[in-house]
Design an enzyme around this catalytic site. Structure first.
Site, PDB file in Angstrom:
ATOM      1  N   LYS A   1       0.818  -1.214   0.000  1.00  0.00           N
ATOM      2  CA  LYS A   1       0.000   0.000   0.000  1.00  0.00           C
ATOM      3  C   LYS A   1       0.848   1.260   0.000  1.00  0.00           C
ATOM      4  CE  LYS A   1      -4.508  -1.454   1.074  1.00  0.00           C
ATOM      5  NZ  LYS A   1      -5.474  -1.697   2.119  1.00  0.00           N
TER       6      LYS A   1
ATOM      7  N   LYS B   1      -3.716 -11.962  -6.293  1.00  0.00           N
ATOM      8  CA  LYS B   1      -5.010 -12.206  -5.655  1.00  0.00           C
ATOM      9  C   LYS B   1      -6.054 -11.204  -6.144  1.00  0.00           C
ATOM     10  CE  LYS B   1      -5.030  -9.284  -1.751  1.00  0.00           C
ATOM     11  NZ  LYS B   1      -5.355  -8.772  -0.535  1.00  0.00           N
TER      12      LYS B   1
ATOM     13  N   LYS C   1      -9.889  -5.619  -4.070  1.00  0.00           N
ATOM     14  CA  LYS C   1     -10.784  -4.478  -4.300  1.00  0.00           C
ATOM     15  C   LYS C   1     -10.041  -3.263  -4.822  1.00  0.00           C
ATOM     16  CE  LYS C   1     -12.591  -5.063  -0.145  1.00  0.00           C
ATOM     17  NZ  LYS C   1     -13.379  -4.964   1.102  1.00  0.00           N
TER      18      LYS C   1
HETATM   19  P1  TYM Z   1     -10.672  -7.060   3.573  1.00  0.00           P
HETATM   20  O1  TYM Z   1     -11.800  -6.098   3.657  1.00  0.00           O
HETATM   21  O2  TYM Z   1      -9.572  -6.769   2.608  1.00  0.00           O
HETATM   22  O3  TYM Z   1     -11.219  -8.514   3.211  1.00  0.00           O
HETATM   23  C1  TYM Z   1     -12.240  -9.147   3.970  1.00  0.00           C
HETATM   24  C2  TYM Z   1     -11.938 -10.634   4.096  1.00  0.00           C
HETATM   25  O4  TYM Z   1     -11.876 -11.220   2.791  1.00  0.00           O
HETATM   26  C3  TYM Z   1     -10.666 -11.945   2.627  1.00  0.00           C
HETATM   27  N1  TYM Z   1     -10.235 -11.826   1.218  1.00  0.00           N
HETATM   28  C4  TYM Z   1      -9.963 -12.864   0.412  1.00  0.00           C
HETATM   29  N2  TYM Z   1     -10.032 -14.199   0.612  1.00  0.00           N
HETATM   30  C5  TYM Z   1      -9.701 -14.996  -0.430  1.00  0.00           C
HETATM   31  N3  TYM Z   1      -9.312 -14.522  -1.648  1.00  0.00           N
HETATM   32  C6  TYM Z   1      -9.233 -13.195  -1.898  1.00  0.00           C
HETATM   33  N4  TYM Z   1      -8.873 -12.750  -3.088  1.00  0.00           N
HETATM   34  C7  TYM Z   1      -9.580 -12.302  -0.829  1.00  0.00           C
HETATM   35  N5  TYM Z   1      -9.610 -10.936  -0.729  1.00  0.00           N
HETATM   36  C8  TYM Z   1     -10.020 -10.673   0.529  1.00  0.00           C
HETATM   37  C9  TYM Z   1      -9.673 -11.263   3.553  1.00  0.00           C
HETATM   38  O5  TYM Z   1      -8.615 -12.125   3.890  1.00  0.00           O
HETATM   39  C10 TYM Z   1     -10.566 -10.918   4.739  1.00  0.00           C
HETATM   40  O6  TYM Z   1     -10.666 -12.023   5.596  1.00  0.00           O
HETATM   41  N6  TYM Z   1      -7.745  -6.096   7.517  1.00  0.00           N
HETATM   42  C11 TYM Z   1      -8.967  -6.772   7.107  1.00  0.00           C
HETATM   43  C12 TYM Z   1     -10.197  -6.293   7.851  1.00  0.00           C
HETATM   44  C13 TYM Z   1     -10.094  -6.387   9.331  1.00  0.00           C
HETATM   45  C14 TYM Z   1     -10.120  -7.583  10.115  1.00  0.00           C
HETATM   46  C15 TYM Z   1     -10.002  -7.148  11.462  1.00  0.00           C
HETATM   47  C16 TYM Z   1     -10.229  -8.928   9.798  1.00  0.00           C
HETATM   48  C17 TYM Z   1      -9.968  -5.342  10.189  1.00  0.00           C
HETATM   49  N7  TYM Z   1      -9.927  -5.794  11.467  1.00  0.00           N
HETATM   50  C18 TYM Z   1      -9.998  -8.082  12.517  1.00  0.00           C
HETATM   51  C19 TYM Z   1     -10.208  -9.859  10.843  1.00  0.00           C
HETATM   52  C20 TYM Z   1     -10.097  -9.414  12.172  1.00  0.00           C
HETATM   53  C21 TYM Z   1      -9.178  -6.496   5.634  1.00  0.00           C
HETATM   54  O7  TYM Z   1      -8.684  -5.550   5.086  1.00  0.00           O
HETATM   55  O8  TYM Z   1     -10.069  -7.330   5.024  1.00  0.00           O
END
Ligand code: TYM
Length: 334
Positions: A110, A192, A195
């Site tokens: 990032k 991967k 978004k």
């Molecule tokens: P975020 O919003 O990027 O994604 C949400 C969840 O989706 C999973 N994910 C994927 N899994 C498989 N293949 C992909 N291409 C893919 N893209 C996204 C992510 O691994 C995630 O589980 N930092 C986190 C949000 C967060 C969080 C937390 C998660 C904030 N606090 C506490 C768990 C516990 C995030 O940016 O997720």
């Protein structure tokens, strides 16, 4: 068993987040005590438009329910509405080694992508994530593979705090699927699905014509066979993974279905990439329809969704406040 996980309100939910994380959440809500939240504070580490941000947060909450979270079976809330998250984040800052933060892959990615605005929030992002988790004394955190490193840091911070101030936090474990923890981009199957590149994502709520366009133009590999080989055929392997998880069929079954041995519809020939993709389009259009319908229904029921979030906030806060009372005492704050 207590479970927690979160998702950022940065655009609509794609099939990677759904298959890697949210589909696990749906299963877990049947048996565990589950907390799921919209990580709006995390989203602010990259530029957001204040005029549309709260609508975006609301949309993510709606999408979680449309995707199958049941407000009667799990707690759904907005991160920023429970102030303990930021309070614990600050306190955990004081025990977090800077070097560990600088090593985080997501920070490196990032800070490369937003070169002109590398803010401290981007670096401290995983500390807030650790606070999100540790506040609730959870056992497991169901996530996709990209969150592994953040979960490692969370565990380290929990252990370190416990060692320094006495047992305070439960040390949580990540829960990752064997298949689906990393769904790849449709346009570049070595990366991967993310978004931050919406043009390479299939969204859970895409309309049928959009699904068709995206799948038919997904990058595939040289060769012809519908075979699962992530090294040599990453494009087909990714599409097979999506097919398998959405269609609830094993990859082996699918390889057979689309080979000459597979079925009368193929007239004894192997399916072409185009035939395989058409079958995947048909499956996705059908299986994703209930999600599209539910989202449309919920968009017209904002008051109902707000009530769910308010109930969620109250429930989450009781637990978060309890942990904070202990943390403050342990650190000598009162
Ligand atoms: P975020 O919003 O990027 O994604 C949400 C969840 O989706 C999973 N994910 C994927 N899994 C498989 N293949 C992909 N291409 C893919 N893209 C996204 C992510 O691994 C995630 O589980 N930092 C986190 C949000 C967060 C969080 C937390 C998660 C904030 N606090 C506490 C768990 C516990 C995030 O940016 O997720």
């Amino acid at each position: 068993m207590r479970i927690l996980s979160g998702i950022q309100p940065t655009g609509s939910m794609h099939i990677g987040s759904y298959l890697g994380a949210v589909s696990q959440w749906k299963k877990l809500q049947e048996t565990g005590e589950c907390f799921f939240f919209v990580a709006d504070l995390h989203a602010l580490t990259v530029p957001q438009d204040p005029k549309s941000f709260s609508a975006q947060v609301m949309q993510t909450a709606i999408e979680l329910i449309a995707a199958g979270l049941n407000p009667e079976k799990c707690v759904i809330f907005i991160q920023s509405e429970v102030k303990e998250h930021t309070e614990l984040c600050w306190l955990l800052n004081t025990i977090t080694p800077l070097g560990e933060l600088e090593r985080m892959t997501q920070y490196k990615d990032k800070s490369g992508q937003f070169k002109d605005s590398i803010n401290a929030g981007l670096l401290n992002y995983p500390i807030l994530q650790a606070a999100d988790i540790l506040l609730y004394q959870v056992d497991s955190v169901p996530v996709g593979e990209d969150q592994k490193q953040h979960l490692e840091l969370t565990k380290n911070l929990a252990r370190k705090f416990n060692q320094k101030y006495g047992k305070t936090f439960n040390v949580p474990e990540p829960l990752m699927l064997e298949t689906g923890a990393k769904i790849m981009s449709l346009q570049n199957p070595k990366k991967k699905m993310s978004k931050s590149q919406p043009e390479t994502c299939l969204f859970l709520f895409d309309e049928p014509d959009v699904i068709k366009k995206k799948i038919m133009s997904a990058v595939t590999d040289t060769g012809k066979a519908i075979k699962y080989d992530p090294e040599k055929k990453p494009g087909i392997a990714n599409l097979l993974t999506i097919y398998s998880l959405i269609g609830q069929k094993s990859i082996k079954e699918l390889e057979k279905k689309f080979s000459a041995r597979g079925g009368s519809a193929l007239d004894g020939k192997d399916a072409s990439y185009a035939q395989f993709k058409m079958a995947l389009v048909k499956l996705l259009v059908e299986k994703l329809e209930p999600f599209r319908l539910k989202k449309k229904e919920l968009l017209a029921r904002e008051v109902y969704v707000k009530e769910i979030l308010e109930r969620g906030r109250k429930r989450a806060q009781i637990i978060a406040a309890g942990t904070m009372q202990d943390v403050r005492k342990k650190m000598g704050l009162n």
